[in-house]
Design a protein around this motif. Sequence first.
Motif, mmCIF file in Angstrom:
data_model
loop_
_atom_site.group_PDB
_atom_site.id
_atom_site.type_symbol
_atom_site.label_atom_id
_atom_site.label_comp_id
_atom_site.label_asym_id
_atom_site.label_seq_id
_atom_site.Cartn_x
_atom_site.Cartn_y
_atom_site.Cartn_z
ATOM 1 N N ARG A 105 5.098 -1.362 -2.875
ATOM 2 C CA ARG A 105 4.661 -1.672 -1.519
ATOM 3 C C ARG A 105 4.917 -0.519 -0.558
ATOM 4 N NH1 ARG A 105 3.906 -7.032 0.614
ATOM 5 N NH2 ARG A 105 3.567 -6.940 2.871
ATOM 6 N N ALA A 106 6.003 0.217 -0.793
ATOM 7 C CA ALA A 106 6.325 1.346 0.083
ATOM 8 C C ALA A 106 5.238 2.412 0.012
ATOM 9 C CB ALA A 106 7.676 1.941 -0.297
ATOM 10 N N ARG A 107 4.699 2.661 -1.166
ATOM 11 C CA ARG A 107 3.625 3.649 -1.317
ATOM 12 C C ARG A 107 2.371 3.202 -0.578
ATOM 13 N NH1 ARG A 107 1.898 5.380 -7.305
ATOM 14 N NH2 ARG A 107 3.845 6.568 -7.113
ATOM 15 N N LEU A 108 1.993 1.944 -0.762
ATOM 16 C CA LEU A 108 0.813 1.420 -0.077
ATOM 17 C C LEU A 108 0.993 1.474 1.435
ATOM 18 C CD1 LEU A 108 0.122 -1.775 -2.250
ATOM 19 C CD2 LEU A 108 -0.792 0.528 -2.580
ATOM 20 N N GLY A 109 2.172 1.061 1.895
ATOM 21 C CA GLY A 109 2.443 1.024 3.321
ATOM 22 C C GLY A 109 2.436 2.399 3.959
ATOM 23 N N GLU A 110 2.904 3.399 3.224
ATOM 24 C CA GLU A 110 2.930 4.755 3.750
ATOM 25 C C GLU A 110 1.514 5.285 3.966
ATOM 26 O OE1 GLU A 110 4.135 8.431 5.159
ATOM 27 O OE2 GLU A 110 5.195 6.525 4.982
ATOM 28 N N ILE A 111 0.629 5.056 3.014
ATOM 29 C CA ILE A 111 -0.762 5.490 3.169
ATOM 30 C C ILE A 111 -1.421 4.742 4.327
ATOM 31 C CG2 ILE A 111 -3.054 5.439 2.103
ATOM 32 C CD1 ILE A 111 -1.342 7.620 0.941
ATOM 33 N N ASN A 112 -1.208 3.447 4.387
ATOM 34 C CA ASN A 112 -1.812 2.652 5.454
ATOM 35 C C ASN A 112 -1.341 3.126 6.823
ATOM 36 O OD1 ASN A 112 -3.430 0.263 6.245
ATOM 37 N ND2 ASN A 112 -1.462 -0.526 6.987
ATOM 38 N N ARG A 113 -0.045 3.319 6.972
ATOM 39 C CA ARG A 113 0.527 3.726 8.259
ATOM 40 C C ARG A 113 0.060 5.122 8.647
ATOM 41 N NH1 ARG A 113 4.126 7.053 10.098
ATOM 42 N NH2 ARG A 113 4.447 7.845 7.989
ATOM 43 N N ALA A 114 0.145 6.068 7.704
ATOM 44 C CA ALA A 114 -0.152 7.466 8.022
ATOM 45 C C ALA A 114 -1.617 7.651 8.417
ATOM 46 C CB ALA A 114 0.188 8.353 6.831
ATOM 47 N N ILE A 115 -2.530 7.015 7.709
ATOM 48 C CA ILE A 115 -3.951 7.176 8.045
ATOM 49 C C ILE A 115 -4.288 6.433 9.336
ATOM 50 C CG2 ILE A 115 -6.303 6.623 7.283
ATOM 51 C CD1 ILE A 115 -5.490 7.438 4.483
ATOM 52 N N ASN A 116 -3.676 5.281 9.553
ATOM 53 C CA ASN A 116 -3.893 4.584 10.821
ATOM 54 C C ASN A 116 -3.469 5.433 12.013
ATOM 55 O OD1 ASN A 116 -4.898 2.362 9.508
ATOM 56 N ND2 ASN A 116 -3.150 1.031 9.907
ATOM 57 N N ASP A 191 1.671 -6.149 -8.295
ATOM 58 C CA ASP A 191 2.335 -7.254 -8.997
ATOM 59 C C ASP A 191 1.451 -8.502 -9.043
ATOM 60 O OD1 ASP A 191 4.601 -5.628 -9.326
ATOM 61 O OD2 ASP A 191 5.432 -6.276 -7.409
ATOM 62 N N GLY A 192 0.166 -8.292 -9.260
ATOM 63 C CA GLY A 192 -0.755 -9.412 -9.406
ATOM 64 C C GLY A 192 -1.268 -9.987 -8.100
ATOM 65 N N ASN A 193 -0.814 -9.457 -6.970
ATOM 66 C CA ASN A 193 -1.257 -9.948 -5.663
ATOM 67 C C ASN A 193 -2.024 -8.851 -4.929
ATOM 68 O OD1 ASN A 193 0.141 -12.524 -5.850
ATOM 69 N ND2 ASN A 193 2.021 -11.347 -5.604
ATOM 70 N N TRP A 194 -2.973 -9.277 -4.090
ATOM 71 C CA TRP A 194 -3.801 -8.336 -3.343
ATOM 72 C C TRP A 194 -3.310 -8.231 -1.907
ATOM 73 C CZ3 TRP A 194 -7.306 -5.186 -5.537
ATOM 74 C CH2 TRP A 194 -7.797 -5.523 -6.807
ATOM 75 N N LEU A 195 -3.057 -6.995 -1.455
ATOM 76 C CA LEU A 195 -2.646 -6.720 -0.090
ATOM 77 C C LEU A 195 -3.780 -6.029 0.652
ATOM 78 C CD1 LEU A 195 0.960 -5.366 -0.756
ATOM 79 C CD2 LEU A 195 0.334 -7.639 0.110
ATOM 80 N N MET A 196 -3.947 -6.375 1.930
ATOM 81 C CA MET A 196 -5.001 -5.805 2.758
ATOM 82 C C MET A 196 -4.450 -4.652 3.593
ATOM 83 S SD MET A 196 -7.623 -7.781 2.038
ATOM 84 C CE MET A 196 -6.965 -8.027 0.376
ATOM 85 N N LEU A 197 -5.050 -3.462 3.456
ATOM 86 C CA LEU A 197 -4.698 -2.299 4.259
ATOM 87 C C LEU A 197 -5.752 -2.168 5.348
ATOM 88 C CD1 LEU A 197 -3.267 -1.888 1.462
ATOM 89 C CD2 LEU A 197 -3.388 0.557 1.909
ATOM 90 N N MET A 202 -0.550 -2.317 11.131
ATOM 91 C CA MET A 202 0.341 -1.539 10.284
ATOM 92 C C MET A 202 0.883 -2.396 9.139
ATOM 93 S SD MET A 202 0.356 1.541 11.315
ATOM 94 C CE MET A 202 0.077 2.587 12.742
ATOM 95 N N ALA A 203 1.160 -3.657 9.428
ATOM 96 C CA ALA A 203 1.665 -4.562 8.399
ATOM 97 C C ALA A 203 0.544 -4.935 7.443
ATOM 98 C CB ALA A 203 2.250 -5.818 9.033
ATOM 99 N N MET A 204 0.879 -5.057 6.174
ATOM 100 C CA MET A 204 -0.103 -5.414 5.143
ATOM 101 C C MET A 204 0.010 -6.897 4.827
ATOM 102 S SD MET A 204 0.313 -2.122 2.598
ATOM 103 C CE MET A 204 2.040 -2.545 2.303
ATOM 104 N N ALA A 205 -1.071 -7.618 5.024
ATOM 105 C CA ALA A 205 -1.096 -9.054 4.753
ATOM 106 C C ALA A 205 -1.726 -9.313 3.391
ATOM 107 C CB ALA A 205 -1.878 -9.782 5.839
ATOM 108 N N GLY A 206 -1.347 -10.417 2.775
ATOM 109 C CA GLY A 206 -1.955 -10.821 1.518
ATOM 110 C C GLY A 206 -3.361 -11.358 1.745
ATOM 111 N N ASP A 207 -4.162 -11.344 0.680
ATOM 112 C CA ASP A 207 -5.549 -11.781 0.834
ATOM 113 C C ASP A 207 -5.659 -13.217 1.323
ATOM 114 O OD1 ASP A 207 -4.543 -12.738 -1.560
ATOM 115 O OD2 ASP A 207 -6.366 -12.352 -2.716
ATOM 116 N N GLN A 208 -4.792 -14.094 0.859
ATOM 117 C CA GLN A 208 -4.882 -15.489 1.285
ATOM 118 C C GLN A 208 -4.439 -15.671 2.725
ATOM 119 O OE1 GLN A 208 -6.508 -17.601 -0.631
ATOM 120 N NE2 GLN A 208 -6.718 -15.904 -2.080
#
Length: 251
Positions: A105-116, A191-197, A202-208
Amino acid sequence: MWRVVARSAWHAVLFAWGLSLIFPPTELMAGTPVSSVDRADQPFGLSTSRVTTGTLLEKWLDVEHEVDDDRRVLRLCDQDRASCRSRTALRFLAIVDGARNLQGRARLGEINRAINLTVKPMSDLALYGAEDVWSPPLATFARGAGDCEDYAIAKFVALQEAGVSADDLRIVILRDDVRDEDHAVVAARLDGNWLMLDNLHMAMAGDQQVRDYYRPIFLIDRDGVERYSGASSASGGAARGNERAIGQILH
């Protein structure tokens, strides 16, 4: 009406086989979705069908060629930073570097935050004097501005450069019925779950979690464009969805 008494598992198998003979699959015409994808493999847990023709597919294929060119520049610059002549590529790689040493999650969050933080939100109309222009990552970074699909494309590429498998990434086109507009995000599987960037958060929410205010229409993966079953778009109706669904993206 069929009435079947399932006396054994074998009878059930025979019955299913018989139905397949009575109701054979309908032959699909060219230009329609051609295959159903296992819903467990896609964000939102819904089935999708491959799109084979239409404006949306053409638009993605066009920008995909430009993305491939960007990847070649990034690869050369990554191999020899000192000789890299593209400051834009070096800026993009700096974001990738910040995520490569992270996991999950830290890797995903870093890309999301930095590009935003790097890209300023601006409509295509303001940037180009036209609507619905899709840009590859280096063009977006060079301008320092873009709308939601430009953010999504940049994140889609940056995540792969940072080591996330393309199998775990999608660009998803969502419909906001309240605002009467479409929106693009990146979906990343962890881990089998989809996160929205999302460029709006900045926060990543789950698809549901985002189903309360977004309805999925299309997704884009390494193989092309797919349409969610039963989806309609801003243009009104599933039959025309693959032609004009992205026309209202202006975030």
